[in-house]
Design a protein around this motif. Structure first.
Motif, PDB file in Angstrom:
ATOM      1  N   CYS A 242       0.898  -1.169   0.000  1.00  0.00           N
ATOM      2  CA  CYS A 242       0.000   0.000   0.000  1.00  0.00           C
ATOM      3  C   CYS A 242       0.928   1.208   0.000  1.00  0.00           C
ATOM      4  O   CYS A 242       1.195   1.805   1.040  1.00  0.00           O
ATOM      5  N   ALA A 244       1.386   4.290  -1.978  1.00  0.00           N
ATOM      6  CA  ALA A 244       1.261   5.710  -2.352  1.00  0.00           C
ATOM      7  C   ALA A 244       1.137   6.584  -1.106  1.00  0.00           C
ATOM      8  O   ALA A 244       0.500   6.167  -0.129  1.00  0.00           O
ATOM      9  N   PRO A 245       1.718   7.789  -1.117  1.00  0.00           N
ATOM     10  CA  PRO A 245       2.450   8.427  -2.217  1.00  0.00           C
ATOM     11  C   PRO A 245       3.922   8.047  -2.327  1.00  0.00           C
ATOM     12  O   PRO A 245       4.668   8.700  -3.057  1.00  0.00           O
ATOM     13  N   GLY A 247       6.315   7.476   0.311  1.00  0.00           N
ATOM     14  CA  GLY A 247       7.273   7.918   1.325  1.00  0.00           C
ATOM     15  C   GLY A 247       8.137   6.760   1.819  1.00  0.00           C
ATOM     16  O   GLY A 247       9.373   6.866   1.864  1.00  0.00           O
ATOM     17  N   LYS A 248       7.490   5.655   2.164  1.00  0.00           N
ATOM     18  CA  LYS A 248       8.262   4.528   2.719  1.00  0.00           C
ATOM     19  C   LYS A 248       8.956   3.765   1.597  1.00  0.00           C
ATOM     20  O   LYS A 248      10.054   3.230   1.796  1.00  0.00           O
ATOM     21  N   ASP A 264      -0.457   0.193  -5.332  1.00  0.00           N
ATOM     22  CA  ASP A 264      -1.526   0.951  -4.672  1.00  0.00           C
ATOM     23  C   ASP A 264      -2.817   0.733  -5.444  1.00  0.00           C
ATOM     24  O   ASP A 264      -2.813   0.628  -6.670  1.00  0.00           O
ATOM     25  N   ALA A 265      -3.921   0.682  -4.712  1.00  0.00           N
ATOM     26  CA  ALA A 265      -5.210   0.419  -5.356  1.00  0.00           C
ATOM     27  C   ALA A 265      -5.703   1.634  -6.128  1.00  0.00           C
ATOM     28  O   ALA A 265      -6.521   1.500  -7.044  1.00  0.00           O
ATOM     29  N   ARG A 269      -3.117   7.976  -7.079  1.00  0.00           N
ATOM     30  CA  ARG A 269      -2.124   7.988  -5.991  1.00  0.00           C
ATOM     31  C   ARG A 269      -0.870   7.201  -6.394  1.00  0.00           C
ATOM     32  O   ARG A 269       0.248   7.582  -6.040  1.00  0.00           O
ATOM     33  N   ASP A 294      -5.281  -4.125  -6.315  1.00  0.00           N
ATOM     34  CA  ASP A 294      -5.760  -4.426  -4.970  1.00  0.00           C
ATOM     35  C   ASP A 294      -4.804  -5.434  -4.344  1.00  0.00           C
ATOM     36  O   ASP A 294      -4.701  -6.572  -4.817  1.00  0.00           O
ATOM     37  N   ALA A 295      -4.111  -5.011  -3.291  1.00  0.00           N
ATOM     38  CA  ALA A 295      -3.150  -5.908  -2.634  1.00  0.00           C
ATOM     39  C   ALA A 295      -3.841  -7.161  -2.103  1.00  0.00           C
ATOM     40  O   ALA A 295      -3.200  -8.188  -1.903  1.00  0.00           O
ATOM     41  N   ASP A 313       1.558  -1.266   4.815  1.00  0.00           N
ATOM     42  CA  ASP A 313       1.233   0.006   5.484  1.00  0.00           C
ATOM     43  C   ASP A 313      -0.254   0.229   5.190  1.00  0.00           C
ATOM     44  O   ASP A 313      -0.618   0.941   4.268  1.00  0.00           O
TER      45      ASP A 313
HETATM   46  C1  LIG Z   1      -1.303   4.714   4.735  1.00  0.00           C
HETATM   47  S1  LIG Z   1      -1.415   4.982   3.042  1.00  0.00           S
HETATM   48  C2  LIG Z   1       0.173   4.484   2.500  1.00  0.00           C
HETATM   49  C3  LIG Z   1       1.270   5.482   2.733  1.00  0.00           C
HETATM   50  C4  LIG Z   1       2.571   5.074   2.078  1.00  0.00           C
HETATM   51  N1  LIG Z   1       3.004   3.755   2.493  1.00  0.00           N
HETATM   52  C5  LIG Z   1       3.685   6.061   2.320  1.00  0.00           C
HETATM   53  O1  LIG Z   1       4.513   5.844   3.213  1.00  0.00           O
HETATM   54  O2  LIG Z   1       3.749   7.062   1.602  1.00  0.00           O
HETATM   55  C6  LIG Z   1      -2.405   3.631   2.535  1.00  0.00           C
HETATM   56  C7  LIG Z   1      -2.518   3.465   1.038  1.00  0.00           C
HETATM   57  O3  LIG Z   1      -3.185   2.232   0.809  1.00  0.00           O
HETATM   58  C8  LIG Z   1      -3.873   2.329  -0.410  1.00  0.00           C
HETATM   59  N2  LIG Z   1      -4.824   1.204  -0.441  1.00  0.00           N
HETATM   60  C9  LIG Z   1      -6.038   1.122   0.159  1.00  0.00           C
HETATM   61  N3  LIG Z   1      -6.585  -0.084  -0.061  1.00  0.00           N
HETATM   62  C10 LIG Z   1      -5.690  -0.790  -0.813  1.00  0.00           C
HETATM   63  C11 LIG Z   1      -5.682  -2.090  -1.377  1.00  0.00           C
HETATM   64  N4  LIG Z   1      -6.709  -2.927  -1.209  1.00  0.00           N
HETATM   65  N5  LIG Z   1      -4.613  -2.462  -2.111  1.00  0.00           N
HETATM   66  C12 LIG Z   1      -3.565  -1.616  -2.310  1.00  0.00           C
HETATM   67  N6  LIG Z   1      -3.536  -0.366  -1.803  1.00  0.00           N
HETATM   68  C13 LIG Z   1      -4.572   0.043  -1.062  1.00  0.00           C
HETATM   69  C14 LIG Z   1      -4.470   3.721  -0.375  1.00  0.00           C
HETATM   70  O4  LIG Z   1      -4.783   4.175  -1.676  1.00  0.00           O
HETATM   71  C15 LIG Z   1      -3.337   4.519   0.286  1.00  0.00           C
HETATM   72  O5  LIG Z   1      -2.537   5.126  -0.692  1.00  0.00           O
END
Ligand SMILES: C[S@@+](CC[C@H](N)C(=O)[O-])C[C@H]1O[C@@H](n2cnc3c(N)ncnc32)[C@H](O)[C@@H]1O
Length: 437
Positions: A242, A244-245, A247-248, A264-265, A269, A294-295, A313
């Motif tokens: 997960c 986006a954007p 950072g990690k 990222d879903a 993003r 979708d993860a 994340d």
């Molecule tokens: C907490 S943010 C991630 C922040 C990111 N790791 C960073 O450090 O910049 C969670 C992310 O999960 C994504 N997300 C939500 N459901 C998801 C899914 N089923 N599969 C993949 N990504 C998903 C969202 O679009 C969002 O960008």
């Protein structure tokens, strides 16, 4: 004040500041943001006061204007009372409510006259007292019987600006010296972080355009070192599920040469991951694949080769980062937490089979609620005997508060190895590190 009132009314109508603030004309934006943040941090009290002062509910933008003005007046002598009242009245034509001048004037003057009695009435409920919804306060009381009040108070203090130095380009000490030459003080945090004494616009940071540095909270900067541990072999396959954007993702690539998949879903993003990596000139070595997927349904995107490490994340309530996003507490609904926890469990269960034997998975959320952290991982461990918990911070509380020792009874290993100094620049977060086999 009119622009701030429109934003506050927008948040109460369910819109996020990430949508609302960009619509404010650029020259007004910094001042409006400061006013809106201040108001949302006091909105429980201010809304209760509006209820007490107004016999009939005013239209939402006018109620929001009163909240903005009351939030300023609640700061004691920081602002001259007559100026605040005057500015509020003058803002009414811009809210298309010039006829309500007398009403706004009377409400605010009555507040000044009957300050103590009205305040006592407004603060009689948890929301009015703590400036978080009642359900949120109750949940924190359950989760942290000894620390809930400190967490709520920390939520209302502005967070420091924290940088992550791109170790591919420079060292933290060299970058700190560049800041010092500009007269900007900064203290180290974590492996790559610097907490700025005073925030600055990012464009003014030396080397920003060239990717020398990023803005990232201290707690978020723990993810890459936790996942990488003593190091992975060059070219190790890593999944940032997960991302986006980014950072990690970027921090991982600053620290190691990896074959990294960033998922990222949300397609828009996911594009931001590419922007992040481009600015930071990453990957310097290894390779990265950015996917929109979708993860939780790996059959749609996985090539069947196991990953050496996975970062999950997970999407969460963001209840740990309300210092930086004061709208979040007013946007969440009580049912969101169970819904998000179910999604977090789904993602964790779906990704576990993708991890190679001997590999490690880092589960993270920027939430302080146990339902999205300790509870998810405790249940997972009970259902997956081949999963082993390694030392990790567990629940971190915002602003340097230490989470209590109850994490250690939750079935995973919690290691609060950081001193107060290291925690002070940190948001609320949760980390559990799971090893396979
Ligand atoms: C907490 S943010 C991630 C922040 C990111 N790791 C960073 O450090 O910049 C969670 C992310 O999960 C994504 N997300 C939500 N459901 C998801 C899914 N089923 N599969 C993949 N990504 C998903 C969202 O679009 C969002 O960008």
């Amino acid at each position: 004040m009119a622009a701030a009132a429109r934003c506050v009314a927008g948040v109460h109508a369910g819109r996020s500041l990430a949508d609302l603030l960009p619509a404010v004309p650029a020259p007004l934006r910094p001042g409006t943001q400061a006013l809106v943040f201040d108001t949302l941090r006091r909105a429980g009290t201010a809304r209760a006061l509006v209820g007490a002062l107004a016999e009939r509910k005013p239209p939402p933008p006018v109620a929001a204007l009163l909240e903005v003005a009351l939030a300023l007046l609640l700061q004691g002598t920081a602002y001259a009372a007559h100026t605040v009242v005057d500015q509020a009245v003058q803002a009414l034509p811009r809210l298309r409510a010039p006829a309500l001048r007398g009403f706004v004037n009377a409400c605010l003057r009555r507040f000044l006259r009957e300050h103590d009695a009205l305040l006592a009435r407004a603060q009689a409920t948890p929301e009015g007292r703590w400036n978080h919804p009642d359900w949120w306060v109750q949940r924190l009381q359950q989760d942290y019987p000894d620390q809930w009040a400190a967490v709520l108070a920390a939520d209302d203090r502005p967070a420091p600006m924290v940088l992550r130095v791109n170790r591919r380009q420079t060292s933290r000490e060299a970058y700190r010296a560049r800041l010092a030459a500009l007269g900007w003080a900064a203290d180290p945090i974590g492996a790559d972080g610097l907490v700025l004494a005073d925030p600055v616009p990012v464009e003014r940071l030396p080397g920003w355009g060239e990717g020398a540095v990023s803005v990232q909270d201290g707690a978020a900067q723990l993810a890459a070192p936790l996942l990488l541990g003593d190091g992975l072999p060059a070219g190790a396959r890593v999944l940032d599920a997960c991302a986006a954007p980014g950072g990690k993702t970027a921090h991982l690539l600053e620290c190691a040469d990896l074959d990294l998949w960033a998922l990222d879903a949300d397609g828009a993003r996911a594009e931001r991951i590419r922007d992040t990596l481009r600015r930071l000139r990453l990957p310097a070595a290894g390779q990265v694949r950015v996917l929109t997927a979708d993860a939780g349904t790996p059959a749609d995107w996985w090539d069947g080769r196991p990953f050496d490490a996975i970062l999950l994340d997970a999407p969460c309530s963001a209840s740990g980062i309300v210092r930086r996003h004061p709208d979040v507490r007013w946007l969440r609904r009580p049912g969101d937490i169970d819904r998000l926890a179910a999604e977090q469990r789904r993602l964790l269960a779906a990704l576990w089979p993708l991890l190679a034997p001997g590999g490690r998975l880092l589960y993270a959320t920027c939430s302080v609620f146990r339902a999205e952290g300790a509870d998810v991982v405790t249940d997972f461990l009970a259902r997956h005997p081949q999963a082993r918990a390694l030392p990790a911070p567990g629940h971190l509380l915002p602003g340097g508060l230490a989470a209590d020792a109850t994490d250690t009874t939750a079935g995973f290993v919690s290691a609060h190895a950081m001193g107060d100094n290291a925690r002070r620049g940190m948001d609320g977060f949760f980390y559990a590190l799971l090893a396979k086999g």
